[in-house]
Design an enzyme around this catalytic site. Structure first.
Site, PDB file in Angstrom:
ATOM      1  N   CYS A  39       2.605  -0.178 -22.069  1.00 34.40           N
ATOM      2  CA  CYS A  39       2.852   1.218 -23.168  1.00 34.40           C
ATOM      3  C   CYS A  39       3.943   0.801 -23.868  1.00 34.40           C
ATOM      4  O   CYS A  39       4.772   1.141 -23.964  1.00 34.40           O
ATOM      5  CB  CYS A  39       2.446   1.849 -22.374  1.00 34.40           C
ATOM      6  SG  CYS A  39       2.126   4.046 -24.260  1.00 34.40           S
ATOM      7  N   CYS A  88       4.368   4.119 -26.284  1.00 35.96           N
ATOM      8  CA  CYS A  88       5.227   4.723 -25.041  1.00 35.96           C
ATOM      9  C   CYS A  88       6.714   4.750 -25.026  1.00 35.96           C
ATOM     10  O   CYS A  88       8.341   5.143 -25.388  1.00 35.96           O
ATOM     11  CB  CYS A  88       5.341   4.915 -23.627  1.00 35.96           C
ATOM     12  SG  CYS A  88       3.745   5.177 -23.124  1.00 35.96           S
ATOM     13  N   ASP A  89       7.118   3.531 -25.384  1.00 31.41           N
ATOM     14  CA  ASP A  89       8.376   2.881 -24.560  1.00 31.41           C
ATOM     15  C   ASP A  89       9.240   1.690 -25.594  1.00 31.41           C
ATOM     16  O   ASP A  89       9.964   1.617 -26.278  1.00 31.41           O
ATOM     17  CB  ASP A  89       8.847   2.218 -23.177  1.00 31.41           C
ATOM     18  CG  ASP A  89       8.280   2.632 -21.921  1.00 31.41           C
ATOM     19  OD1 ASP A  89       8.170   3.978 -22.241  1.00 31.41           O
ATOM     20  OD2 ASP A  89       7.347   1.741 -20.975  1.00 31.41           O
TER      21      ASP A  89
END
Ligand code: NAP
Length: 351
Positions: free
Chosen positions: A169, A172-173
């Protein structure tokens, strides 16, 4: 005491089902998933895959605009504290949209348990289920809305560096310091790989797309955007042989292997490894009790209905849909599942 309806899952399908069921006075219980490290790694945290995204530009009713004032009136302080700060966004974000849906469902009386269903017995009614936290629940009717999760290649070195540079992801990261101004690799040739690569160009010095063939599966517009970006370089006809790294530092690079000439390898320096190779539906906990498709998605057994192979069990969202996979279609099928459940309960004389 047996519940009339339990909804398992908390993406757009789960909340749409909860909103409709609550407004039909079914007093639904939604088991939304647990906040565990394993769910973080797998991408199966509460609020579904949208909680892992940034801007959502295609959900009807949310045109570009600054939602701050509305969010403050719609959500309470706890909700707002849960939404990551996303400066510079010009439309609703995935986490905001999901908190709004959750709040809409609880406003109408949906009760929520933050836990995972780990086993379920669908052999007789009321259906019985157990959670990771050790609680037991019974329900006359169940809506499964557990969504799908991102796939990984499954090689040992990939697993070894999860959360140390290996992710599925980018959104997300991607903003983590370890990826800033360093090269990263993205695996895959579909729309997700294009989207993740383009997103990562905001932070990384260079993004390599590693694709096993010589043509993308992605839509033309997404592929053209990626190919036109000067920070993106495609390594065609290659796959990952090994993720290179060290225990303390995490990912430091990858070794590629040609899919054409299998003896040919190449090493690339990279601080990040992002898998974008499709999804797997979250159906394991059903333990074969509901008929699945050959890709392990739940099979809808009646055309234009959300019925599964088990009477009284309905399915909604990505767990039953490998084709559309959109927030709006998931929410639409969540509504359908609640209406199907309400009518079915009515026929049983329960509602
Ligand atoms: P996808 O379309 O199934 O693409 C998966 C990609 O991963 C393919 O290129 C595939 O290679 C590759 N792959 C799969 N297994 C692999 C393996 N073991 N080793 C190496 N490569 C592997 O999945 P997706 O990109 O997640 O997209 C899923 C759906 O969501 C699509 O319908 C897509 O259009 C949609 N989507 C839309 C958007 C958007 O419109 N903004 C964004 C993301 C996703 P092959 O091509 O060789 O099979």
């Amino acid at each position: 005491m047996s519940e009339r309806l339990i909804i398992i899952g908390s993406g757009p399908a789960g909340w749409a089902a909860s909103i409709y069921a609550a407004r039909a006075n079914l007093e639904p219980l939604c088991i939304e998933g647990a906040q565990t490290q394993e769910n973080y790694v797998q991408g199966t945290l509460p609020l579904g895959q949208l909680a892992l995204t940034t801007e959502v530009e295609n959900y009807p009713g949310f045109p570009a605009g600054d939602l701050k004032g509305f969010l403050k009136t719609a959500l309470d302080e706890n909700d707002l504290a849960m939404i990551p700060s996303v400066e510079g966004m010009h439309t609703v974000t995935g986490p905001q949209l999901m908190h709004l849906m959750r709040r809409q469902a609880t406003n109408f009386g949906t009760r929520v348990i933050t836990d995972d269903v780990v086993s379920i017995d669908l052999s007789q009614r009321p259906f019985k289920m157990k959670t990771l936290g050790g609680t037991s629940h019974e329900a006359e009717c169940v809506i499964v809305a557990t969504g799908a999760r991102a796939n990984y290649l499954g090689i040992d070195s990939e697993h070894a560096y999860k959360n140390k540079g290996v992710s599925a992801c980018a959104v997300c990261d991607g903003a983590l310091p370890r990826f800033r101004n360093k090269p990263v690799v993205v695996i895959g040739g579909g729309d997700s790989a294009m989207e993740e690569s383009l997103y990562l160009t905001k932070f990384a010095s260079k993004v390599y797309i590693i694709h096993r063939r010589d043509a993308f599966r992605a839509s033309k517009i997404m592929a053209e955007r990626a190919l036109a970006n000067s920070k993106i370089e495609v390594k065609w006809n290659t796959t990952i042989d090994e993720v290179l790294g060290a225990d303390d530092e995490g990912v430091k690079g990858v070794r590629l292997r040609s899919t054409v000439d299998h003896d040919k390898t190449e090493e690339l320096e990279a601080s990040g490894y992002f898998a974008a190779i499709g999804h797997t539906p979250n159906t394991d906990f059903l333990n074969g009790q509901v008929e699945l498709t050959d890709k392990h998605y739940i099979r809808w057994v009646k055309p234009f209905r959300t019925n599964t192979s088990v009477e009284g069990v309905f399915a909604a969202g990505d767990v039953a849909d490998d084709y559309y996979r959109q927030a709006i279609t998931a929410a639409g099928s969540g509504c359908m599942a609640a209406l199907d459940a309400e009518r079915w309960l009515g026929m049983q004389g329960v509602h």
